[in-house]
Scaffold this active site. Sequence first.
Site, mmCIF file in Angstrom:
data_model
loop_
_atom_site.group_PDB
_atom_site.id
_atom_site.type_symbol
_atom_site.label_atom_id
_atom_site.label_comp_id
_atom_site.label_asym_id
_atom_site.label_seq_id
_atom_site.Cartn_x
_atom_site.Cartn_y
_atom_site.Cartn_z
ATOM 1 N N PRO A 1 40.182 38.908 41.032
ATOM 2 C CA PRO A 1 41.296 39.766 41.374
ATOM 3 C C PRO A 1 41.183 40.453 42.702
ATOM 4 O O PRO A 1 40.230 41.161 42.988
ATOM 5 C CB PRO A 1 41.239 40.828 40.279
ATOM 6 C CG PRO A 1 39.816 40.851 39.850
ATOM 7 C CD PRO A 1 39.111 39.689 40.435
ATOM 8 N N GLU A 2 42.194 40.298 43.499
ATOM 9 C CA GLU A 2 42.449 41.192 44.610
ATOM 10 C C GLU A 2 43.760 41.876 44.277
ATOM 11 O O GLU A 2 44.287 41.698 43.180
ATOM 12 C CB GLU A 2 42.491 40.417 45.930
ATOM 13 C CG GLU A 2 41.160 39.722 46.211
ATOM 14 C CD GLU A 2 41.099 39.064 47.568
ATOM 15 O OE1 GLU A 2 41.691 39.604 48.516
ATOM 16 O OE2 GLU A 2 40.469 38.013 47.686
#
Length: 272
Positions: A2-3
């Site tokens: 995840p970004e």
Amino acid sequence: MPELPEVETTRRGIAPMLHNRVPRQVVVRQVKLRWPVPVTALQGWCGAPIEQVWRRGKWLGLSSDHGHVLIHLGMSGCLRIVPADCPVQAHDHVDVVLDHGKVLRYTDPRRFGAWLFTATDPLHHPRLRHLGPEPLSAAFTSEWLARQCSRSRRAIKALIMDSRVVVGVGNIYATEALFRAGIHPARGANTLSKRAVSRLVAEIQAVLAAAIEQGGTTLQDFTRPDGHPGYFAQALQVYGRAGQPCPRCGTLLHQQQIAQRSSVFCPVCQPL
DNA sequence: CAAAGGTCCTGCTCGC
DNA sequence: TGCGAGCAGGACCTTT
């Protein structure tokens, strides 16, 4: 996984299923995440309807009258809404059992993620207090980034991945934004022209906005809470493409470690 | 064995 | 010499 785009995609996926639902029970199968999961506090949080499902940087928050649950997905965390009878798999560490028979399930093989709780203002929590501006907000300006650059000799890539400077920019989108801006990832932050800084701000915003639009980047196992993949992977121009031709000039893309993270760049379009 | 999308913490170096 | 700021590297963990 995840970004910021993946976290925002997750938030949008789970929010409609959580809003105004009452958590009845929190089941913790693995207490050892980034920090010990506060089991007792999470149980005390149950019983009041969830009013807000929000995001700050890469943190997700679930807020009710009983307090605020703070969730970070780390490197490999994933949140999904599943039926109550959905079989538990390896690495399914936390369930929030909801009043409509569904479960918010947290899965995280590497266990770099976090579940925290606070009864007071979550933005003042020690983990969130020092976060810099949201990249897609009016607070993230070229003036701000130029100021941060001017007082740092670090590699520009390390600077934009520093959550005190701007939140949500991880290795994928830092790599892409620097390529689009024509800036070598190892350039000393304080050597960038004002013009280059403005360009970088614009490209960070453009690449993040486009990725959110596409439902995030699916590499290996990231899927959205609804089970669909994100489609931004096909829009990546350099990340994961070391040794392939630069999409702009055809030169073979280089890869090297910068600030302990693998970095891909075009030596011609992004001169040092 | 190396590397993978994150980031906190420790301890080093540098300049005052 | 002592101190703080800034920074690099290690640490956490599993899977491919």
